[in-house]
Design a protein around this motif. Structure first.
Motif, PDB file in Angstrom:
ATOM      1  N   ILE A  62      -3.426   8.989   3.176  1.00 29.58           N
ATOM      2  CA  ILE A  62      -3.935   9.082   1.755  1.00 29.58           C
ATOM      3  C   ILE A  62      -3.221   7.738   1.174  1.00 29.58           C
ATOM      4  O   ILE A  62      -2.132   7.702   0.893  1.00 29.58           O
ATOM      5  N   VAL A  63      -4.168   6.584   0.965  1.00 29.90           N
ATOM      6  CA  VAL A  63      -3.570   5.384   0.663  1.00 29.90           C
ATOM      7  C   VAL A  63      -4.013   5.131  -0.918  1.00 29.90           C
ATOM      8  O   VAL A  63      -4.904   5.540  -1.228  1.00 29.90           O
ATOM      9  N   GLY A  64      -3.146   4.340  -1.415  1.00 31.24           N
ATOM     10  CA  GLY A  64      -3.463   3.674  -3.086  1.00 31.24           C
ATOM     11  C   GLY A  64      -3.085   2.492  -3.087  1.00 31.24           C
ATOM     12  O   GLY A  64      -2.449   1.734  -2.083  1.00 31.24           O
ATOM     13  N   ALA A  97     -12.151  -2.549  -1.725  1.00 33.97           N
ATOM     14  CA  ALA A  97     -12.299  -1.629  -0.828  1.00 33.97           C
ATOM     15  C   ALA A  97     -11.313  -0.397  -0.694  1.00 33.97           C
ATOM     16  O   ALA A  97     -10.181  -0.680  -1.010  1.00 33.97           O
ATOM     17  N   LYS A  98     -12.107   0.577  -0.591  1.00 34.49           N
ATOM     18  CA  LYS A  98     -11.142   2.090  -0.755  1.00 34.49           C
ATOM     19  C   LYS A  98     -11.095   2.903   0.794  1.00 34.49           C
ATOM     20  O   LYS A  98     -12.307   2.524   1.350  1.00 34.49           O
ATOM     21  N   GLY A  99     -10.284   3.803   0.804  1.00 34.65           N
ATOM     22  CA  GLY A  99     -10.298   4.428   2.094  1.00 34.65           C
ATOM     23  C   GLY A  99      -9.008   4.945   2.296  1.00 34.65           C
ATOM     24  O   GLY A  99      -8.066   5.207   1.596  1.00 34.65           O
ATOM     25  N   GLN A 103       1.032  -1.195   0.072  1.00 30.13           N
ATOM     26  CA  GLN A 103       0.036   0.125  -0.073  1.00 30.13           C
ATOM     27  C   GLN A 103       0.874   1.319   0.135  1.00 30.13           C
ATOM     28  O   GLN A 103       1.806   1.303   0.970  1.00 30.13           O
ATOM     29  N   THR A 104       0.850   2.387  -1.170  1.00 29.82           N
ATOM     30  CA  THR A 104       1.295   3.341  -0.972  1.00 29.82           C
ATOM     31  C   THR A 104       0.717   4.282  -0.090  1.00 29.82           C
ATOM     32  O   THR A 104      -0.586   4.326  -0.097  1.00 29.82           O
ATOM     33  N   GLU A 105       1.329   5.392   0.299  1.00 32.36           N
ATOM     34  CA  GLU A 105       0.803   6.166   1.494  1.00 32.36           C
ATOM     35  C   GLU A 105       1.436   7.719   1.170  1.00 32.36           C
ATOM     36  O   GLU A 105       2.359   7.697   0.805  1.00 32.36           O
TER      37      GLU A 105
END
Length: 207
Positions: free
Chosen positions: A176-178, A192-194, A150-152
């Protein structure tokens, strides 16, 4: 005309009285914000706190404890840098998964900070950085959840107090994660996003 003259006279008198006071206040503020060699320190912090995901990610997970260790430096008057590791255990609260399962988050972050050193003691700051996390799910959740990178992009705000070579502080960090592929939203095939929101306290030393 007389009233106008009286008002003008009061303004001039008030300016004459307030001028020295403002000069003193400006001088005092300048002294408190002055940057000296003792402010240009490097240090090491350890911290602990709580936090969790937001959005779809937060709907199926809970609040988890975290710890971190961070190396930092303040080489410029208003700019500092830090690099650190953060570990976090986020509980899974999902009807599709038996209780007692967790997501173990291992993160590395590089962050720049912006903020003054006030009176050589107080350091309020905001920060912006980049990070990368590896999310490892416990074995009981592997049918629904996936291990994931997970990039942040962390956005932080906090304050630190320095007493000699010791320091203590509090901060909040919104990440903010991607690249999420952790799990799908229940009843859909959508990932799922968030985002991620954490708060923690720190203690450390400055050298």
């Amino acid at each position: 005309m007389r009233r106008t003259s009286m008002v003008a006279g009061l303004v001039v008198a008030g300016t004459c009285v307030a001028g020295p006071a403002l000069a003193v206040d400006a001088s005092e503020v300048s002294r408190k914000l002055s940057f000296s060699e003792e402010d240009a320190t490097a240090g090491l912090d350890v911290g602990a706190g709580l936090g969790g995901f937001t959005g779809d990610l937060g709907d199926e997970t809970g609040v988890g404890g975290l710890f971190n260790i961070t190396a930092n430096a303040q080489p410029w008057k208003y700019i500092g840098v830090e690099v650190g590791y953060e570990g976090q255990n986020i509980p899974i609260d999902d009807a599709r998964v038996l209780g007692g399962n967790n997501i173990f988050r291992n993160n590395g972050t590089f962050m720049g900070q912006l903020g003054p050193i006030v009176d050589h003691k107080w350091h309020p700051f905001v920060g912006l950085g980049v990070g990368l996390s590896y999310l490892h799910v416990s074995s009981g959740a592997e049918d629904v959840y996936n291990n994931d990178w997970q990039t942040e992009v962390p956005l932080a705000a906090g304050i630190e107090y320095r007493l000699g070579h010791l320091s203590a502080g509090v901060r909040a960090t919104y990440r903010i994660v991607g690249g999420e592929g952790l799990f799908e939203v229940p009843g859909t095939t959508d990932d799922a996003k968030g985002s991620l929101f954490n708060g923690n306290v720190t203690v450390g030393g400055r050298f």
